[in-house]
Design a protein around this motif. Structure first.
Motif, short mmCIF file in Angstrom:
data_model
loop_
_atom_site.label_atom_id
_atom_site.label_comp_id
_atom_site.label_asym_id
_atom_site.label_seq_id
_atom_site.Cartn_x
_atom_site.Cartn_y
_atom_site.Cartn_z
N PRO A 188 0.91 -1.13 -0.08
CA PRO A 188 -0.04 0.18 -0.08
C PRO A 188 0.80 1.29 -0.04
CG PRO A 188 -0.55 -1.57 2.12
CD PRO A 188 0.55 -2.04 1.18
N THR A 189 0.04 2.16 -0.29
CA THR A 189 1.12 3.57 -0.31
C THR A 189 1.51 3.88 1.09
OG1 THR A 189 -0.74 4.47 -1.72
CG2 THR A 189 0.44 6.06 -0.43
N TRP A 236 -6.96 8.77 -0.86
CA TRP A 236 -6.40 7.33 -1.23
C TRP A 236 -5.84 6.40 -0.07
CZ3 TRP A 236 -6.71 4.09 -4.56
CH2 TRP A 236 -5.78 3.24 -5.02
N SER A 296 -7.43 2.77 0.19
CA SER A 296 -6.56 1.59 -0.19
C SER A 296 -5.76 1.07 1.11
CB SER A 296 -5.39 2.41 -0.99
OG SER A 296 -4.57 3.04 -0.42
N ASN A 317 -5.12 -2.83 0.94
CA ASN A 317 -4.51 -3.24 -0.23
C ASN A 317 -3.27 -4.34 0.04
OD1 ASN A 317 -6.06 -1.89 -2.04
ND2 ASN A 317 -4.42 -0.53 -2.92
#
Length: 181
Positions: free
Chosen positions: A19-20, A136, A140, A143
């Motif tokens: 993930p980010t 985001w 996310s 994720n």
């Protein structure tokens, strides 16, 4: 404490997923420094340099992506699921970083407010805090599971890192140095 396979067992085309703000770009640079394998940051291919994360045209991004994937060797970070198939067809090893949302949020705020340069950042751009990115991060947040499943279904070697302690252990095991910022 995890027992990691040797870095060399992942081959010369390594995907770093997660993930980010999980630490993908920093790990990608550390592996590149250790092995001499060229790093590829998909965010840099997707976004225009010297902008506040303005995306390239989809066709141009796909072209840049496919050219990078066609190289003989790379350490590549980033998800971009729509373009995942060509990478999966060539990847020799996968590393998944799956850090908690609270840690990733803290990293985002730190890099946006205090870091001038960072691995994987856009050329000529300092990150800024945006609602789009905060959204985001939240959207996310799960994720990591998707990337863990993808790695488990890959027939080659894969490593799943669950938190900063495991990541620190990996850096020590592979004698990696964090790149300067």
């Amino acid at each position: 404490m995890p027992d990691f396979p040797p870095l060399e067992s992942l081959g010369r085309r390594i995907m770093v997923l997660g993930p980010t703000n999980a630490g993908k770009s920093t790990l990608t640079e550390a592996i590149a420094l250790r092995t001499g394998i060229p790093p590829v940051h998909l965010d840099q291919l997707r976004h225009l340099p010297h902008t506040n994360w303005i995306e390239r045209d989809d066709v141009e991004f796909k072209s840049l992506h496919d050219a990078a994937v066609a190289r003989d060797e790379w350490v590549m970070d980033g998800g971009y699921s729509k373009l995942m198939a060509p990478r999966l067809a060539r990847v020799t090893g996968i590393i998944v970083l799956d850090e908690r949302l609270s840690v990733r949020m803290r990293r985002y705020l730190w890099r946006s407010l205090f870091q001038r340069r960072r691995p994987g950042g856009l050329e000529g751009q300092r990150d800024s805090v945006t609602w789009k990115m905060l959204h985001w991060l939240w959207a996310s947040r799960n994720n990591g599971e998707k990337y863990r499943q993808l790695a488990h279904h890959h027939c080659g070697p894969n490593i799943i890192i669950h938190d900063q302690t495991e990541l620190d252990t990996l850096y020590i095991a592979w004698r990696l140095s964090r790149p300067p910022t």
